[in-house]
Design a protein around this motif. Structure first.
Motif, PDB file in Angstrom:
ATOM      1  N   PRO A  14       0.788  -1.241   0.000  1.00 60.91           N
ATOM      2  CA  PRO A  14       0.000   0.000   0.000  1.00 60.91           C
ATOM      3  C   PRO A  14       0.819   1.290   0.000  1.00 60.91           C
ATOM      4  O   PRO A  14       0.729   2.116   0.903  1.00 60.91           O
ATOM      5  CB  PRO A  14      -0.854  -0.138   1.262  1.00 60.91           C
ATOM      6  N   VAL A  15       1.597   1.465  -1.056  1.00 60.72           N
ATOM      7  CA  VAL A  15       2.305   2.732  -1.248  1.00 60.72           C
ATOM      8  C   VAL A  15       1.816   3.458  -2.489  1.00 60.72           C
ATOM      9  O   VAL A  15       2.241   4.582  -2.757  1.00 60.72           O
ATOM     10  CB  VAL A  15       3.833   2.515  -1.357  1.00 60.72           C
ATOM     11  N   GLY A  16       0.938   2.830  -3.271  1.00 62.75           N
ATOM     12  CA  GLY A  16       0.573   3.366  -4.562  1.00 62.75           C
ATOM     13  C   GLY A  16      -0.688   4.197  -4.555  1.00 62.75           C
ATOM     14  O   GLY A  16      -1.288   4.478  -3.514  1.00 62.75           O
ATOM     15  N   ALA A  17      -1.100   4.577  -5.774  1.00 64.54           N
ATOM     16  CA  ALA A  17      -2.251   5.448  -5.971  1.00 64.54           C
ATOM     17  C   ALA A  17      -3.468   4.613  -6.356  1.00 64.54           C
ATOM     18  O   ALA A  17      -3.776   4.452  -7.539  1.00 64.54           O
ATOM     19  CB  ALA A  17      -1.941   6.489  -7.048  1.00 64.54           C
ATOM     20  N   ILE A  18      -4.114   4.057  -5.341  1.00 63.95           N
ATOM     21  CA  ILE A  18      -5.333   3.279  -5.537  1.00 63.95           C
ATOM     22  C   ILE A  18      -6.343   3.760  -4.505  1.00 63.95           C
ATOM     23  O   ILE A  18      -6.050   3.797  -3.305  1.00 63.95           O
ATOM     24  CB  ILE A  18      -5.104   1.772  -5.350  1.00 63.95           C
ATOM     25  N   GLU A  19      -7.530   4.114  -4.973  1.00 66.49           N
ATOM     26  CA  GLU A  19      -8.598   4.548  -4.067  1.00 66.49           C
ATOM     27  C   GLU A  19      -9.303   3.308  -3.539  1.00 66.49           C
ATOM     28  O   GLU A  19      -9.982   2.599  -4.272  1.00 66.49           O
ATOM     29  CB  GLU A  19      -9.595   5.430  -4.816  1.00 66.49           C
ATOM     30  N   LEU A  20      -9.125   3.033  -2.231  1.00 68.34           N
ATOM     31  CA  LEU A  20      -9.702   1.825  -1.645  1.00 68.34           C
ATOM     32  C   LEU A  20     -10.866   2.173  -0.728  1.00 68.34           C
ATOM     33  O   LEU A  20     -10.824   3.164   0.004  1.00 68.34           O
ATOM     34  CB  LEU A  20      -8.650   1.050  -0.850  1.00 68.34           C
ATOM     35  N   THR A  21     -11.873   1.327  -0.762  1.00 66.17           N
ATOM     36  CA  THR A  21     -13.015   1.470   0.139  1.00 66.17           C
ATOM     37  C   THR A  21     -12.741   0.686   1.422  1.00 66.17           C
ATOM     38  O   THR A  21     -11.790  -0.107   1.501  1.00 66.17           O
ATOM     39  CB  THR A  21     -14.282   0.926  -0.515  1.00 66.17           C
ATOM     40  N   GLU A  22     -13.596   0.891   2.413  1.00 64.58           N
ATOM     41  CA  GLU A  22     -13.462   0.109   3.641  1.00 64.58           C
ATOM     42  C   GLU A  22     -13.624  -1.374   3.345  1.00 64.58           C
ATOM     43  O   GLU A  22     -12.940  -2.213   3.928  1.00 64.58           O
ATOM     44  CB  GLU A  22     -14.488   0.559   4.675  1.00 64.58           C
ATOM     45  N   GLU A  23     -14.504  -1.712   2.410  1.00 64.16           N
ATOM     46  CA  GLU A  23     -14.694  -3.107   2.040  1.00 64.16           C
ATOM     47  C   GLU A  23     -13.436  -3.679   1.379  1.00 64.16           C
ATOM     48  O   GLU A  23     -13.066  -4.836   1.601  1.00 64.16           O
ATOM     49  CB  GLU A  23     -15.890  -3.251   1.093  1.00 64.16           C
ATOM     50  N   ASP A  24     -12.749  -2.848   0.580  1.00 64.27           N
ATOM     51  CA  ASP A  24     -11.478  -3.276  -0.017  1.00 64.27           C
ATOM     52  C   ASP A  24     -10.456  -3.608   1.072  1.00 64.27           C
ATOM     53  O   ASP A  24      -9.726  -4.598   0.976  1.00 64.27           O
ATOM     54  CB  ASP A  24     -10.906  -2.172  -0.908  1.00 64.27           C
ATOM     55  N   TRP A  25     -10.400  -2.751   2.090  1.00 69.42           N
ATOM     56  CA  TRP A  25      -9.437  -2.991   3.168  1.00 69.42           C
ATOM     57  C   TRP A  25      -9.771  -4.281   3.924  1.00 69.42           C
ATOM     58  O   TRP A  25      -8.873  -5.049   4.285  1.00 69.42           O
ATOM     59  CB  TRP A  25      -9.399  -1.804   4.126  1.00 69.42           C
ATOM     60  N   LYS A  26     -11.042  -4.521   4.168  1.00 72.51           N
ATOM     61  CA  LYS A  26     -11.431  -5.770   4.835  1.00 72.51           C
ATOM     62  C   LYS A  26     -10.986  -6.976   4.011  1.00 72.51           C
ATOM     63  O   LYS A  26     -10.481  -7.975   4.543  1.00 72.51           O
ATOM     64  CB  LYS A  26     -12.945  -5.809   5.042  1.00 72.51           C
ATOM     65  N   LYS A  27     -11.170  -6.876   2.703  1.00 74.56           N
ATOM     66  CA  LYS A  27     -10.763  -7.966   1.818  1.00 74.56           C
ATOM     67  C   LYS A  27      -9.239  -8.108   1.795  1.00 74.56           C
ATOM     68  O   LYS A  27      -8.695  -9.215   1.759  1.00 74.56           O
ATOM     69  CB  LYS A  27     -11.301  -7.708   0.415  1.00 74.56           C
ATOM     70  N   HIS A  28      -8.552  -6.960   1.827  1.00 77.40           N
ATOM     71  CA  HIS A  28      -7.080  -6.969   1.828  1.00 77.40           C
ATOM     72  C   HIS A  28      -6.535  -7.718   3.045  1.00 77.40           C
ATOM     73  O   HIS A  28      -5.637  -8.547   2.922  1.00 77.40           O
ATOM     74  CB  HIS A  28      -6.564  -5.531   1.820  1.00 77.40           C
ATOM     75  N   TYR A  29      -7.104  -7.415   4.209  1.00 76.14           N
ATOM     76  CA  TYR A  29      -6.600  -8.069   5.428  1.00 76.14           C
ATOM     77  C   TYR A  29      -7.175  -9.462   5.625  1.00 76.14           C
ATOM     78  O   TYR A  29      -6.590 -10.277   6.361  1.00 76.14           O
ATOM     79  CB  TYR A  29      -6.863  -7.181   6.640  1.00 76.14           C
ATOM     80  N   GLY A  30      -8.291  -9.764   4.999  1.00 73.57           N
ATOM     81  CA  GLY A  30      -8.838 -11.115   5.035  1.00 73.57           C
ATOM     82  C   GLY A  30      -8.991 -11.645   6.443  1.00 73.57           C
ATOM     83  O   GLY A  30      -9.581 -10.977   7.309  1.00 73.57           O
ATOM     84  N   PRO A  31      -8.432 -12.830   6.734  1.00 73.02           N
ATOM     85  CA  PRO A  31      -8.584 -13.406   8.071  1.00 73.02           C
ATOM     86  C   PRO A  31      -7.901 -12.603   9.169  1.00 73.02           C
ATOM     87  O   PRO A  31      -8.170 -12.814  10.349  1.00 73.02           O
ATOM     88  CB  PRO A  31      -7.955 -14.796   7.926  1.00 73.02           C
ATOM     89  N   ALA A  32      -7.017 -11.664   8.798  1.00 73.85           N
ATOM     90  CA  ALA A  32      -6.353 -10.819   9.800  1.00 73.85           C
ATOM     91  C   ALA A  32      -7.143  -9.556  10.116  1.00 73.85           C
ATOM     92  O   ALA A  32      -6.744  -8.780  10.985  1.00 73.85           O
ATOM     93  CB  ALA A  32      -4.954 -10.435   9.315  1.00 73.85           C
ATOM     94  N   TRP A  33      -8.291  -9.335   9.430  1.00 73.86           N
ATOM     95  CA  TRP A  33      -9.040  -8.101   9.613  1.00 73.86           C
ATOM     96  C   TRP A  33      -9.526  -7.929  11.049  1.00 73.86           C
ATOM     97  O   TRP A  33      -9.432  -6.837  11.623  1.00 73.86           O
ATOM     98  CB  TRP A  33     -10.218  -8.028   8.650  1.00 73.86           C
TER      99      TRP A  33
END
Length: 483
Positions: free
Chosen positions: A440-459
């Motif tokens: 996560p250093v780049g230019a991507i507009e993420l939603t809260e749902e994206d972040w939940k998916k990103h962290y997956g079982p670690a959310w």
């Protein structure tokens, strides 16, 4: 207690009067910061507790803190803290909690999409905490504002080096450890966050804590790669290893992507190179594919060139020797020159599962023009097992590939920049669909749902750590994980 709702307009109006003078209080009636002389005439002024450094509100300081290497997002803070001590960080975070402000920490400003900004909040400029406190055998104790370049110079003077270095050494230690820190030696030693022995941090409630793998381990592991969500890194003890003197650089060219990635997998399997990366370069007729391997050594010992490249089957080979430090610092001057141009940088960095890499990258390259590439394109494998911090999220694959488009829009063009941000979003959605994640250093507009998916079982653990260490959601709003 009533939370202060500070308007940017009010602070801008008062900034001219205070100029670059340090502020010591807040005027709740007129919603502006006050110098010492002004505070004496305002009985209702809310005093900022004493600082060893300074809190400034001049336009130049705040404008710098509202920008970064990407020059895409600009969120103006109401003040900038130049801390003179770790206590200053704790003081300002407690003040922010009390008065409803956000706080972010900015090192060298090398984010690309506003990640270290705090609109209408306070930005901590870590450059004023930049002391190398000690270089001992096997470790160094450094402030978060120290650049890796300066640390490496100091450790090489004692024959030691950090095990992993990012390709550009002008990054701050605190900023890098908040993200992860990847480089060609990650194939041997993991990320920079996997080579930290101890931290001194300030939590989102303003508590100063020393943590290690055995002392407050939950906080220690949460902060490393935690995107600044739980605590501000103030000081770190980082691991050192004996330093070589020389780098032998192998540039191996390939006619196509599968040939290059096959050679990278072979080289990764037996860890034959001290450093392993790869570059993709667009041409009028397609792409060129370069495996970049480096073997570190100290004469009189010397690498066996034939043994290193015999089964990698390159189409062409270029071998060069250079001093170890010169190799580590090879792109510093180039990056400094690019920074002076202030070109928009809509970067994207993604991790791809090994089994999906060739198909995904082939598809992406087929639709990427030289203008879309816009700069350096990196592709190289790392072993999942070497990356151990829980909030650095990787695909579920023993080997993962980093694909990075480090774009620069030249000449600057807002429409082109926004088009490439949309391209980033498309590439991100497609990498997630094949089991990938992003760095996560780049230019991507993420939603809260994206972040939940990103962290997956670690959310759930990530959210619990936020509730424990930054319950008022004060820290690092730029990632927009918790809205």
């Amino acid at each position: 207690m009533r939370k202060l709702q500070i308007s940017r307009r009010a602070v801008l109006a008062g900034a001219t009067a205070t100029a670059a003078a340090a502020v010591v209080a807040f005027d709740p009636a007129n919603l502006g910061w006050l110098t010492e002389a002004e505070a004496e005439t305002q009985p209702a002024a809310i005093r900022v507790p004493g600082l060893d450094g300074e809190l400034v509100v001049d336009e130049e300081s705040r404008t710098e803190a509202a920008d970064d290497y990407g020059h895409i997002v600009h969120r103006m803070p109401v003040a900038v803290l130049r801390p003179g001590s770790v206590r200053d960080i704790a003081t300002v975070i407690r003040f922010a909690n009390k008065h409803g402000l956000k706080v972010s920490t900015r090192g060298q400003g090398h984010s690309t999409f506003g990640q270290a900004q705090a609109g209408d909040g306070i930005v901590i400029d870590s450059r004023t905490l930049a002391t190398i406190h000690r270089v001992g055998t096997g470790h160094a104790v450094v402030d978060a504002g120290v650049q890796w370049l300066d640390l490496i110079k100091a450790t090489l003077a004692q024959g030691q080096t950090p095990p992993v270095a990012t390709d550009y050494l002008g990054l701050s230690i605190g900023g890098t450890l908040s993200l992860g820190g990847i480089g060609g030696a990650t194939s041997h030693h993991g990320l920079l966050v996997d080579n930290v022995l101890a931290l001194e941090v300030v939590t989102g409630t303003g508590e100063i804590v020393r943590c290690t793998p055995s002392i407050r381990p939950d906080l220690f592991h949460a902060v490393l790669g935690g995107l600044g969500q739980f605590a501000v890194i103030a000081r770190a003890t980082v691991r050192l290893i004996p330093a070589p003197t020389t780098a032998r650089v192998y540039h191996l060219s390939y006619p196509d992507l599968p040939s290059m990635t096959a050679a990278q997998r072979t080289a990764l399997a037996d860890r034959r190179f001290s450093y392993l990366e790869g570059q993709l370069t667009p041409t009028e007729n397609g792409w060129t594919y370069l495996l970049e391997g480096v073997q570190y050594y100290t004469p009189p010992s010397e690498p066996d060139d034939e043994a290193l490249i015999a089964d990698l089957a390159p189409a062409s080979t270029e071998i060069t020797d250079m001093p170890y430090f010169a190799w580590l610092n090879r792109i510093y001057d180039l990056v400094q020159q690019l920074m002076a141009l202030r070109l928009p940088g809509p970067w994207i960095n993604v991790f791809i599962p090994d089994e999906a890499t060739d198909a995904y990258v082939t598809e992406i390259l087929a639709e990427t023009t030289p203008a879309d590439a816009g700069g350096v394109v990196l592709l190289y494998p790392v072993p999942n097992e070497r990356i151990r911090q829980p909030f650095v999220r990787l695909p579920d694959s023993p080997v993962v590939f980093l694909l990075a488009f480090l774009r620069a829009v030249n000449p600057p063009d807002e429409a082109e920049t926004q088009r490439l941000i949309a391209v980033n979003r498309s590439q991100y959605d497609r990498v997630v669909a094949v089991g990938g994640t992003h760095y996560p250093v780049g230019a991507i507009e993420l939603t809260e749902e994206d972040w939940k998916k990103h962290y997956g079982p670690a959310w759930s653990a990530f959210r619990a750590a936020k509730h424990t260490y930054d319950p008022n959601n004060v820290l690092t709003p730029g990632h927009a994980i918790f809205r």
